[in-house]
Design a protein around this motif. Structure first.
Motif, short mmCIF file in Angstrom:
data_model
loop_
_atom_site.label_atom_id
_atom_site.label_comp_id
_atom_site.label_asym_id
_atom_site.label_seq_id
_atom_site.Cartn_x
_atom_site.Cartn_y
_atom_site.Cartn_z
N ALA A 181 0.82 -1.21 0.00
CA ALA A 181 0.00 0.00 0.00
C ALA A 181 0.86 1.26 0.00
O ALA A 181 2.05 1.23 0.32
CB ALA A 181 -0.91 -0.01 1.23
N SER A 182 0.22 2.37 -0.36
CA SER A 182 0.85 3.66 -0.13
C SER A 182 1.04 3.83 1.38
O SER A 182 0.28 3.27 2.18
CB SER A 182 -0.01 4.79 -0.67
N SER A 183 2.05 4.56 1.77
CA SER A 183 2.33 4.79 3.18
C SER A 183 2.48 6.29 3.41
O SER A 183 3.51 6.88 3.06
CB SER A 183 3.60 4.05 3.60
N ASP A 184 1.44 6.89 3.95
CA ASP A 184 1.42 8.34 4.16
C ASP A 184 1.20 8.67 5.63
O ASP A 184 0.63 7.87 6.38
CB ASP A 184 0.30 8.97 3.33
N SER A 185 1.67 9.83 6.04
CA SER A 185 1.52 10.28 7.42
C SER A 185 0.60 11.49 7.49
O SER A 185 0.60 12.33 6.58
CB SER A 185 2.89 10.66 8.01
N TRP A 186 -0.17 11.59 8.57
CA TRP A 186 -1.02 12.76 8.76
C TRP A 186 -0.89 13.27 10.20
O TRP A 186 -0.56 12.51 11.11
CB TRP A 186 -2.48 12.46 8.43
N ARG A 187 -1.11 14.55 10.36
CA ARG A 187 -1.02 15.19 11.69
C ARG A 187 -2.16 16.21 11.83
O ARG A 187 -2.43 16.96 10.90
CB ARG A 187 0.32 15.90 11.89
N VAL A 188 -2.78 16.21 12.98
CA VAL A 188 -3.83 17.18 13.31
C VAL A 188 -3.49 17.82 14.64
O VAL A 188 -3.16 17.12 15.61
CB VAL A 188 -5.22 16.50 13.38
N ILE A 189 -3.55 19.13 14.70
CA ILE A 189 -3.39 19.86 15.95
C ILE A 189 -4.69 20.59 16.25
O ILE A 189 -5.12 21.45 15.47
CB ILE A 189 -2.23 20.87 15.89
N PHE A 190 -5.33 20.23 17.34
CA PHE A 190 -6.52 20.94 17.80
C PHE A 190 -6.09 22.03 18.77
O PHE A 190 -5.39 21.76 19.75
CB PHE A 190 -7.50 19.99 18.48
N ARG A 191 -6.51 23.26 18.49
CA ARG A 191 -6.12 24.42 19.30
C ARG A 191 -7.36 24.98 20.00
O ARG A 191 -8.24 25.57 19.35
CB ARG A 191 -5.47 25.49 18.43
N GLY A 192 -7.43 24.75 21.29
CA GLY A 192 -8.55 25.25 22.08
C GLY A 192 -8.11 26.36 23.03
O GLY A 192 -7.13 27.06 22.78
N THR A 193 -8.83 26.48 24.13
CA THR A 193 -8.50 27.45 25.17
C THR A 193 -8.43 26.71 26.49
O THR A 193 -9.43 26.17 26.97
CB THR A 193 -9.54 28.57 25.25
N ARG A 323 3.77 -19.38 -6.03
CA ARG A 323 2.40 -18.93 -5.78
C ARG A 323 2.08 -17.76 -6.72
O ARG A 323 2.81 -16.78 -6.76
CB ARG A 323 2.24 -18.46 -4.34
N THR A 324 0.98 -17.88 -7.42
CA THR A 324 0.53 -16.79 -8.28
C THR A 324 -0.67 -16.06 -7.68
O THR A 324 -1.22 -15.17 -8.30
CB THR A 324 0.17 -17.32 -9.68
N SER A 325 -1.03 -16.48 -6.49
CA SER A 325 -2.08 -15.79 -5.73
C SER A 325 -1.57 -15.61 -4.31
O SER A 325 -1.23 -16.58 -3.63
CB SER A 325 -3.37 -16.61 -5.73
N PHE A 326 -1.49 -14.35 -3.88
CA PHE A 326 -0.99 -14.05 -2.54
C PHE A 326 -1.52 -12.67 -2.16
O PHE A 326 -1.47 -11.74 -2.96
CB PHE A 326 0.55 -14.06 -2.52
N PRO A 327 -2.05 -12.52 -0.94
CA PRO A 327 -2.67 -11.24 -0.59
C PRO A 327 -1.66 -10.11 -0.50
O PRO A 327 -0.54 -10.31 -0.01
CB PRO A 327 -3.30 -11.53 0.79
N PRO A 328 -2.01 -8.92 -0.99
CA PRO A 328 -1.11 -7.78 -0.85
C PRO A 328 -0.97 -7.37 0.61
O PRO A 328 -1.79 -7.73 1.46
CB PRO A 328 -1.80 -6.69 -1.68
N SER A 329 0.09 -6.64 0.89
CA SER A 329 0.37 -6.20 2.26
C SER A 329 0.02 -4.73 2.42
O SER A 329 0.17 -3.93 1.49
CB SER A 329 1.86 -6.40 2.57
N THR A 330 -0.46 -4.36 3.61
CA THR A 330 -0.71 -2.94 3.90
C THR A 330 0.54 -2.22 4.36
O THR A 330 0.50 -1.03 4.65
CB THR A 330 -1.81 -2.79 4.96
N ALA A 331 1.66 -2.95 4.45
CA ALA A 331 2.94 -2.28 4.68
C ALA A 331 3.32 -1.52 3.42
O ALA A 331 2.70 -1.66 2.36
CB ALA A 331 4.01 -3.31 5.04
N GLY A 332 4.35 -0.69 3.52
CA GLY A 332 4.82 0.07 2.37
C GLY A 332 6.28 -0.24 2.08
O GLY A 332 7.00 -0.74 2.94
#
Length: 389
Positions: A181-193, A323-332
């Protein structure tokens, strides 16, 4: 199973080399010792060596005959920043670093293939042995490409190999289509009071918002992405407040995670939907949200023609255990960047049973030396078929 006698004769050396590399792990872009050994052995075999792409990368080029076709074979060299807990004679000598993904074995196998092919010269054309640094999340393949890998060493096709615990050492999986799989990173900063924990009405609580956001993340995969399209969204980091100040609602909550997909369309969808959910949650709680999505590694997708060629070579080495059938990996794997520049095929070589749960990135993992001969034989047969004399 067919392993040439010359490869079998070289196995004691390759086993010793693999274990030496295992005992001296180096992280991405720090593979000075490893790349030095690789360059030395290539030069001793009569292979032309280029060093420095991607800082510590090594490319060995072997040209035989007048064939015009050129292919690339890739092995990764780096280790992981984690301790080795299992006790073995060649255990890591570097605290906090270990070869927990088998890159020591990948390096040894490709060196074995280079040594054999340089001696037998049973092909006509050009093969580039690409020893890549920093596969483990530090962008080694991208750096090599950006620094001119395919300009300096044009390839009509490029091939990768990775060990797979759970498959027998005399077994290989060669499958067309998505592999990782694609391997992407995400970040969220919640700014309150921030405010007193006993007086939440006087502030704007980012922790409650963060809890709602995290609980809602899986609605993206469960209710937005097509259920026939694989996708993963995981929150993997959460930082908020001070455990020594349990009566204080903080101003800021930082959340980070990963997103995985096999298609460009779903990858786009994940980026958009995580941001939409973050902004919607912030609006609902009357706070602000900062959002970043970092595209790190594209999916690895096996080209149909390259896969057919790899399958032909695998069949001659592994026979009925292909093997011609093998599940893909969610690693990148950043081999994806090579596959964007030439038709590619990435195969899975058996590493034997996962003893004591020793899968990839496990502190008890070890590359199975019983796979060395099969991996070398696959590389050799691929070159001999792809660049037939």
């Amino acid at each position: 199973m067919t392993i040439p006698a010359g490869i079998i004769d070289d196995l004691p050396f390759l086993t010793s080399l693999r274990r030496d590399l295992h005992a001296h792990p180096e992280l991405g872009f720090e593979e000075e010792r490893t790349s030095g050994i690789v360059a030395k052995l290539l030069e001793e075999a009569g292979v032309k060596v280029h060093r420095g792409l991607g800082m510590t990368g090594v490319v060995g080029t072997l040209q035989v005959g007048n064939g015009t076709r050129a292919i690339g074979l890739r092995a990764d060299m780096d280790a992981l920043a984690m301790p080795e807990m299992a006790d073995r004679p060649y255990k890591s000598t570097v605290p906090g670093k270990m070869h927990a993904c088998g890159h020591d074995g990948h390096t040894a196998m490709l060196l074995g293939a280079a040594r054999y092919l340089a001696e037998t010269k049973g092909f006509s054309g050009t093969v580039h042995f690409i020893f890549q640094p920093a596969e483990e999340g530090r962008g080694g393949a991208k750096h090599m490409v950006e620094e001119g890998l395919f300009d300096l060493f044009p390839c009509d096709a490029v091939y990768g190999l990775h060990n797979m615990p759970g498959l027998d050492t005399d077994e290989i999986a060669v499958v067309e289509g998505p592999q990782l799989a694609s391997s992407d990173s995400w970040r969220v900063i919640f700014r309150g009071t921030g405010t007193h924990g006993a007086k939440p009405h006087l502030g704007r609580d980012p922790i409650t918002a963060a809890g709602t956001f995290i609980a809602s993340l899986q609605t993206i995969v469960g209710r937005v992405v097509d259920p026939l399209q694989p996708a993963v969204v995981s929150a993997c980091s959460l930082q908020a407040g001070d455990p020594k100040a349990l009566n204080v609602i903080p101003d800021i909550v930082e959340i980070g995670g990963t997103a995985r997909a096999y298609s460009p369309e779903v990858r786009d969808q994940l980026e958009e939907e995580i941001g939409r959910l973050a902004q919607g949650t912030a609006q609902m709680f009357g706070i602000a949200a900062d959002y970043q999505f970092e595209r790190r590694i594209p999916p690895v997708f096996n080209d149909a023609d390259a896969t057919a060629r790899a399958l032909g070579a695998a069949g001659e080495v592994f026979g009925a255990k292909v093997r011609t059938s093998f599940p893909p990996s969610t690693a990148g794997d950043d081999f994806a960047f090579f596959g964007q520049n030439a038709p590619g095929c990435y195969v899975w070589l058996g590493n034997g049973p996962a003893v004591d749960g020793a899968l990839h990135h496990n502190t008890a993992y070890d590359f199975n030396d019983g796979a060395l001969g099969y991996g070398v034989a696959y590389w050799v047969r691929l070159v001999e078929r792809e660049l037939a004399a």
